[in-house]
Design a protein around this motif. Structure first.
Motif, PDB file in Angstrom:
ATOM      1  N   LYS A  51       0.826  -1.211   0.000  1.00  0.00           N
ATOM      2  CA  LYS A  51       0.000   0.000   0.000  1.00  0.00           C
ATOM      3  C   LYS A  51       0.856   1.255   0.000  1.00  0.00           C
ATOM      4  O   LYS A  51       0.534   2.256  -0.636  1.00  0.00           O
ATOM      5  N   VAL A  52       1.961   1.215   0.758  1.00  0.00           N
ATOM      6  CA  VAL A  52       2.853   2.362   0.872  1.00  0.00           C
ATOM      7  C   VAL A  52       4.152   1.869   1.501  1.00  0.00           C
ATOM      8  O   VAL A  52       4.176   0.831   2.191  1.00  0.00           O
ATOM      9  N   VAL A  53       5.239   2.620   1.289  1.00  0.00           N
ATOM     10  CA  VAL A  53       6.518   2.311   1.918  1.00  0.00           C
ATOM     11  C   VAL A  53       6.699   3.242   3.103  1.00  0.00           C
ATOM     12  O   VAL A  53       6.592   4.458   2.973  1.00  0.00           O
ATOM     13  N   ILE A  54       6.973   2.663   4.273  1.00  0.00           N
ATOM     14  CA  ILE A  54       7.203   3.440   5.485  1.00  0.00           C
ATOM     15  C   ILE A  54       8.656   3.247   5.896  1.00  0.00           C
ATOM     16  O   ILE A  54       9.110   2.118   6.114  1.00  0.00           O
ATOM     17  N   GLU A  55       9.404   4.335   6.002  1.00  0.00           N
ATOM     18  CA  GLU A  55      10.797   4.309   6.432  1.00  0.00           C
ATOM     19  C   GLU A  55      10.913   4.954   7.806  1.00  0.00           C
ATOM     20  O   GLU A  55      10.262   5.970   8.088  1.00  0.00           O
ATOM     21  N   TYR A  56      11.766   4.364   8.652  1.00  0.00           N
ATOM     22  CA  TYR A  56      11.927   4.892  10.003  1.00  0.00           C
ATOM     23  C   TYR A  56      13.237   4.375  10.569  1.00  0.00           C
ATOM     24  O   TYR A  56      13.798   3.379  10.108  1.00  0.00           O
ATOM     25  N   ALA A  57      13.736   5.069  11.581  1.00  0.00           N
ATOM     26  CA  ALA A  57      14.910   4.627  12.337  1.00  0.00           C
ATOM     27  C   ALA A  57      14.405   4.010  13.632  1.00  0.00           C
ATOM     28  O   ALA A  57      13.613   4.601  14.357  1.00  0.00           O
ATOM     29  N   SER A  58      14.901   2.791  13.912  1.00  0.00           N
ATOM     30  CA  SER A  58      14.387   2.054  15.079  1.00  0.00           C
ATOM     31  C   SER A  58      14.655   2.777  16.381  1.00  0.00           C
ATOM     32  O   SER A  58      13.916   2.602  17.368  1.00  0.00           O
ATOM     33  N   ASN A  59      15.726   3.619  16.417  1.00  0.00           N
ATOM     34  CA  ASN A  59      16.007   4.331  17.674  1.00  0.00           C
ATOM     35  C   ASN A  59      15.052   5.507  17.891  1.00  0.00           C
ATOM     36  O   ASN A  59      15.060   6.132  18.952  1.00  0.00           O
ATOM     37  N   ASN A  60      14.234   5.843  16.888  1.00  0.00           N
ATOM     38  CA  ASN A  60      13.254   6.933  17.046  1.00  0.00           C
ATOM     39  C   ASN A  60      11.886   6.424  17.488  1.00  0.00           C
ATOM     40  O   ASN A  60      11.000   7.225  17.777  1.00  0.00           O
ATOM     41  N   LEU A  61      11.732   5.106  17.510  1.00  0.00           N
ATOM     42  CA  LEU A  61      10.436   4.519  17.864  1.00  0.00           C
ATOM     43  C   LEU A  61      10.614   3.460  18.938  1.00  0.00           C
ATOM     44  O   LEU A  61      11.667   2.839  19.041  1.00  0.00           O
ATOM     45  N   ASP A  62       9.544   3.265  19.707  1.00  0.00           N
ATOM     46  CA  ASP A  62       9.491   2.131  20.628  1.00  0.00           C
ATOM     47  C   ASP A  62       8.886   0.978  19.841  1.00  0.00           C
ATOM     48  O   ASP A  62       7.679   0.698  19.905  1.00  0.00           O
ATOM     49  N   THR A  63       9.741   0.296  19.042  1.00  0.00           N
ATOM     50  CA  THR A  63       9.250  -0.732  18.118  1.00  0.00           C
ATOM     51  C   THR A  63       8.782  -1.997  18.822  1.00  0.00           C
ATOM     52  O   THR A  63       8.053  -2.799  18.233  1.00  0.00           O
ATOM     53  N   ALA A  64       9.184  -2.169  20.082  1.00  0.00           N
ATOM     54  CA  ALA A  64       8.787  -3.391  20.811  1.00  0.00           C
ATOM     55  C   ALA A  64       7.439  -3.232  21.509  1.00  0.00           C
ATOM     56  O   ALA A  64       6.925  -4.202  22.079  1.00  0.00           O
ATOM     57  N   LYS A  65       6.879  -2.077  21.466  1.00  0.00           N
ATOM     58  CA  LYS A  65       5.590  -1.836  22.131  1.00  0.00           C
ATOM     59  C   LYS A  65       4.500  -2.676  21.486  1.00  0.00           C
ATOM     60  O   LYS A  65       4.371  -2.730  20.257  1.00  0.00           O
ATOM     61  N   VAL A  66       3.697  -3.376  22.322  1.00  0.00           N
ATOM     62  CA  VAL A  66       2.641  -4.246  21.827  1.00  0.00           C
ATOM     63  C   VAL A  66       1.347  -3.428  21.665  1.00  0.00           C
ATOM     64  O   VAL A  66       0.921  -2.720  22.577  1.00  0.00           O
ATOM     65  N   ILE A  67       0.735  -3.545  20.505  1.00  0.00           N
ATOM     66  CA  ILE A  67      -0.478  -2.798  20.183  1.00  0.00           C
ATOM     67  C   ILE A  67      -1.624  -3.779  19.960  1.00  0.00           C
ATOM     68  O   ILE A  67      -1.483  -4.760  19.220  1.00  0.00           O
ATOM     69  N   SER A  68      -2.757  -3.522  20.611  1.00  0.00           N
ATOM     70  CA  SER A  68      -3.986  -4.298  20.373  1.00  0.00           C
ATOM     71  C   SER A  68      -4.985  -3.370  19.680  1.00  0.00           C
ATOM     72  O   SER A  68      -5.463  -2.388  20.274  1.00  0.00           O
ATOM     73  N   LEU A  69      -5.297  -3.664  18.438  1.00  0.00           N
ATOM     74  CA  LEU A  69      -6.208  -2.801  17.673  1.00  0.00           C
ATOM     75  C   LEU A  69      -7.631  -2.929  18.208  1.00  0.00           C
ATOM     76  O   LEU A  69      -8.076  -4.001  18.624  1.00  0.00           O
ATOM     77  N   THR A  70      -8.325  -1.811  18.183  1.00  0.00           N
ATOM     78  CA  THR A  70      -9.732  -1.785  18.614  1.00  0.00           C
ATOM     79  C   THR A  70     -10.591  -1.253  17.467  1.00  0.00           C
ATOM     80  O   THR A  70     -10.149  -0.446  16.650  1.00  0.00           O
ATOM     81  N   GLY A  71     -11.821  -1.728  17.422  1.00  0.00           N
ATOM     82  CA  GLY A  71     -12.783  -1.184  16.473  1.00  0.00           C
ATOM     83  C   GLY A  71     -12.658  -1.687  15.052  1.00  0.00           C
ATOM     84  O   GLY A  71     -13.330  -1.159  14.164  1.00  0.00           O
ATOM     85  N   PHE A  72     -11.780  -2.671  14.746  1.00  0.00           N
ATOM     86  CA  PHE A  72     -11.630  -3.228  13.412  1.00  0.00           C
ATOM     87  C   PHE A  72     -11.390  -2.155  12.346  1.00  0.00           C
ATOM     88  O   PHE A  72     -12.192  -1.966  11.434  1.00  0.00           O
ATOM     89  N   PRO A  73     -10.289  -1.411  12.460  1.00  0.00           N
ATOM     90  CA  PRO A  73      -9.993  -0.370  11.462  1.00  0.00           C
ATOM     91  C   PRO A  73      -9.753  -0.996  10.087  1.00  0.00           C
ATOM     92  O   PRO A  73      -9.185  -2.084   9.968  1.00  0.00           O
ATOM     93  N   ASN A  74     -10.195  -0.265   9.043  1.00  0.00           N
ATOM     94  CA  ASN A  74     -10.069  -0.823   7.688  1.00  0.00           C
ATOM     95  C   ASN A  74      -9.416   0.141   6.709  1.00  0.00           C
ATOM     96  O   ASN A  74      -9.534  -0.034   5.491  1.00  0.00           O
ATOM     97  N   THR A  75      -8.763   1.191   7.205  1.00  0.00           N
ATOM     98  CA  THR A  75      -7.981   2.078   6.343  1.00  0.00           C
ATOM     99  C   THR A  75      -6.579   2.212   6.923  1.00  0.00           C
ATOM    100  O   THR A  75      -6.351   1.970   8.121  1.00  0.00           O
ATOM    101  N   LEU A  76      -5.649   2.630   6.056  1.00  0.00           N
ATOM    102  CA  LEU A  76      -4.268   2.785   6.486  1.00  0.00           C
ATOM    103  C   LEU A  76      -4.153   3.827   7.595  1.00  0.00           C
ATOM    104  O   LEU A  76      -3.434   3.629   8.587  1.00  0.00           O
TER     105      LEU A  76
END
Length: 859
Positions: A51-76
């Protein structure tokens, strides 16, 4: 360092806004491969989806954070909003990529979410009648909106599935589920809890609702007059509002005179909206849809009065089926009939009332003759789904005769109005209403003056007849634009053309009742242009503020005046029980109502502002507090201070009706001050409702050359006023109500010396002739005495029976003025040849202990 951080934050916010406005990535459809994973897993899944290319530096994000989606999102965008929540990043779009870069602040909570408007009309299911001030509420987001006067609503919500609740007092709450993927119009209907519709009297229970604090419970306890249902009479029970029965439009608000009230009927100004000297209003309860009272906070769209605005909107007419209501009581008979001309497309509403109490008044030897009627007709036509036309016509008239010991008055007054309105739904966020209006008021009054000799025999008989009229044509438009759930704009313009005949007169031995019998004084014409703008701002659910500006330009025979009138209203909810409110209003009024002191009842003349008679102006500050709890107890209190400028008064010894050529010299302007405390208590239980209102007020006036240039109490100053009312529902058939009202007496003046009047201006041509003899009284102080207090107790019982699903009947029985209290006390003077002066105390008891019965049926 702090400045650099602020600049960086601002740049990031600008980047956020710019990206959200121009990027199409956020609305692309995307269903994640899993509902629970780490930030890195979600970002990798997006990259793998193509759908799209996302670039990021791992030291700028908490990449290990666990996310539980709510509400069944259907768009990017909906997925990224949850995945990047609380991450200190910003967005940069380059070469068809999304680049996540460091930021000192997290992304806004709704940055990736695309918002759409849900909008439309909220109507009653049975009749198709638009519902004003209905609530549409999203509980999980804690966002909501109110429908406007014409039932239109707009609510901005994030894309996706939403659950809403629509509610309105007296109607069943409705649940609505909608999946938003674009701006969506949904017209909503609500089912009433009963087949009998109650008049809606707006309450300021939520921040931003702009009417005064009048509870829906006021419908149950009304100041009913001889069984005649009148929704607007309930206003007399509110703190700060008083009824003065000896003047034609006897509504006084916070120390102001009657002309300082603006009465709007479907947006059209009515100059005298009452029957029976202020006893009843001109519109049947069964024809009223909404009623809003403003006396402390004035939205910028209103102007022309210093004390209050009463905005009444009549029913459009039932679009589904024919229905009606009829009432027959001691005072009058009335009916309202409404139904479809073409189902869902066109409807008509017809309401009529006529008095028939004269035979009873004759038996009671009351000295009063009463005859009045009013007719309201409204036609509504839908033109497609976006446009609606409304034509409203009103006609009414009063004939009143009063023959008592020292009083002999005959009076006829009436109104004619017509309004053509058009409102259009411009789109998801905009609504416009435009109208052209005509209003006419005519008043003929006669006062008989008698002079008696020492034996009491009449020696002189003269009738002072007066005629006045006012006509106004105006065109106005109002645009409402909802920028977001927290910001709304209301702006518009208005153009008035007014023609006044203030004081035609005729002195004879008989009463005249035709306009052509009077001297034709040249009419006075003037114009007014108005522009207004107000904002409704809701930063959060606790705070609401409504700033506004009302600008008017007045032109009268070379006199030009521009008035800038700032308005501010704010509420702050401390918690679920406590709320504070504050308001400031600057008001300007170009019409003055001056009352001839020699003509008894209603010697009124409307005169416009001139270069020597400036516009009336006021500045008012209000501070209030409201307490509400879950036990349906409401306690409110408000203090106010109002300063008035250019209020009018007759120059002592002058008579405007006899000296018309130089009428401006006979009217002087002065200052006024009004301040006080208003308190109100309401309690609602399963079977009963109780309401009590108290007012402590001071009303002062000051004019040059009067009372040694010192301020004195205004003639309608009443220090204390108390109203207490209760309704008890015994069962589904019977309910009982009672009302007790008390107020301090009015102030009045008595002279300390008198002398013969030989002034030609007073029609004394021969001072040696007894028939021309008259006394002039001089008072060194003004309004230094006060009449006795006024109080009254009423009781009513109502039996209601539902015969079929559509046919309901009610019988109301009651006693007005149970212990026979005088309606008012009037202190007057009579001169005779033997006794040069005589103080007369009159206790008017137009309606003593008066039992009544009325019958109503609705079908």
């Amino acid at each position: 360092m702090k400045r650099a951080i602020c600049i960086l934050v601002l740049l990031c916010c600008c980047m956020h806004m710019a990206w959200a406005q121009k990027s199409v990535f956020a609305i692309r459809s995307y269903i994640p491969s899993f509902q629970k994973a780490t930030v890195k897993d979600f970002l990798d899944d997006i990259n793998h989806s193509g759908k799209v290319v996302i670039e990021y530096a791992s030291n700028n994000l908490d990449t290990a954070k666990v996310i539980s989606l709510t509400g069944f999102p259907n768009t990017l965008g909906a997925v990224l909003q949850q995945v990047l929540k609380d991450q200190n990043v910003s967005i940069l779009e380059k070469n068809n990529k999304i680049i996540l870069i460091p930021s000192p602040v997290p992304l806004p909570a709704d940055f990736f979410i695309t918002h759409y408007s849900i909008y439309g009309l909220i109507k009653e299911a049975i009749s198709g009648e638009p519902l004003a001030d209905a609530t549409i509420w999203h509980p999980s987001l804690q966002k909501g909106s109110l429908s406007n006067t014409f039932g239109h609503y707009t609510l901005v919500l994030p894309e996706g599935k939403q659950v809403l609740f629509i509610s309105y007092a007296g109607y069943n709450t409705r649940k609505l589920e909608v999946d938003l993927s674009e701006n969506t119009r949904i017209d909503l209907t609500l089912e009433p809890k009963s087949n009998i519709q109650a008049v809606t009297i707006s309450a300021e229970s939520k921040p931003g609702q702009s009417a005064e604090n009048i509870s829906h419970g006021a419908e149950a306890v009304q100041d009913m007059f001889l069984g005649e249902p009148d929704a607007i009479r309930s206003l007399y029970m509110q703190p700060g509002i008083k009824n003065i029965p000896e003047i034609t439009n006897g509504l006084l608000v916070r120390g102001g005179s009657p002309d300082q009230n603006v009465f709007l009927l479907d947006g059209n100004k009515v100059f005298n909206p009452t029957h029976l000297l202020g006893t009843l209003f001109i519109i049947n309860k069964s024809a009223v849809k909404t009623l809003n009272l403003y006396k402390s906070n004035f939205p910028a769209r209103y102007g022309g009065g210093l004390s209050s605005v009463i905005d009444v909107v009549t029913k459009d007419g039932n679009m589904q089926q024919w229905k009606g209501e009829a009432n027959a009581g001691v005072l009058a008979g009335s009916f309202t009939l409404e139904g479809p001309i073409k189902k869902d497309r066109a409807a008509i509403m017809l309401s009529f009332r006529h008095s028939w109490i004269n035979p009873l008044l004759h038996v009671m030897n009351s000295g009063i003759g009463v005859n009045f009627y009013d007719l309201n007709v409204k036609y509504t036509q839908w033109l497609g789904k976006k446009d609606k036309l409304m034509l409203h016509v009103y006609a009414g008239q009063d004939d009143l005769t009063l023959h008592r010991d020292y009083t002999n008055n005959v009076q006829r007054w009436g109104n004619r109005t017509a309004s053509l309105g058009w409102n259009r739904l411009l789109g998801p966020k905009a609504f416009i209403n435009t109208s052209v209006n005509y209003s006419e008021y005519k008043n003929i009054a006669g006062f008989r003056y008698n002079l008696y000799d020492s034996t009491g025999a009449s020696m002189q008989n003269r009738v002072y007849n007066t005629y006045s009229s006012i006509e106004q044509i105006n065109a106005q438009t109002r645009l409402e634009f909802t920028a977001s759930n927290t910001l709304r704009f209301i702006t518009g313009a208005k153009a008035n053309f007014t023609k006044v005949r203030p004081f035609d007169s005729n002195i004879s031995t008989e009463f005249f009742d035709k306009p052509e019998d009077f001297t034709d004084f040249p009419p006075i014409s003037f114009r007014e242009l108005v522009f207004f703008l107000e904002n409704e701002i809701r930063p959060d659910k606790e705070f609401f503020v409504r700033p506004g500006i009302h600008v008017s330009h007045f032109t009268n025979n070379g006199f030009d005046y521009t008035s800038w009138q700032p308005r501010l209203y704010a509420t702050y909810r401390l918690d679920k029980q406590h709320q504070l409110n504050f308001s400031y209003n600057h008001m300007t009024q170009y019409l003055h109502l001056v009352t001839n002191p020699y003509l008894g009842i209603n010697g009124d003349a409307w005169v416009p502002s001139t270069s020597s008679l400036g516009p009336e102006e006021s500045d008012m500050v209000n501070l209030g507090y409201t307490f509400r709890n879950k036990k349906k107890l409401i306690l409110s209190a408000e203090v106010y201070y109002k300063e008035l400028r250019n209020v009018t008064n007759y120059v002592e010894g002058k008579n405007l009706f006899l000296n018309t050529a130089d009428w401006e010299q006979n009217v002087q302007t002065g200052k006024g001050w009004c301040y006080g405390l208003e308190a109100k208590l309401e309690k609602t239980a399963d079977d009963w409702y109780f309401q009590m209102g108290y007012t402590l007020s001071w009303n002062w006036r000051k004019f040059k050359g009067i009372n040694n240039d010192e301020k004195f109490p205004f003639k309608y100053d009443r220090r204390h006023s108390l109203n207490a009312a209760a309704t008890y529902h015994l069962n589904k058939h019977w309910n009982f109500s009672t009302l007790w009202t008390f107020s301090t007496g009015d102030v009045f003046t008595l002279p300390d010396r008198g002398y013969p009047d030989f002034d030609d201006a007073q029609q004394i041509f021969n001072p040696l002739s007894p028939k021309e003899y008259r006394l002039i009284y001089h008072s060194s102080a003004i309004n230094q005495y006060r009449t006795l207090p006024y109080h009254r107790l009423d009781f009513a019982a109502t039996y209601e029976q539902q015969h079929t699903a559509r046919l309901i009947s009610r019988i109301t029985m009651g006693i007005y003025n149970i212990y026979g209290s005088p309606n008012q006390y009037v202190y007057d003077l009579e001169g005779t040849m033997g006794k040069r002066s005589l103080v007369v105390t009159t206790q008017y008891q137009f309606f003593k202990i008066t039992p009544y019965i009325s019958y109503t049926f609705a079908f």
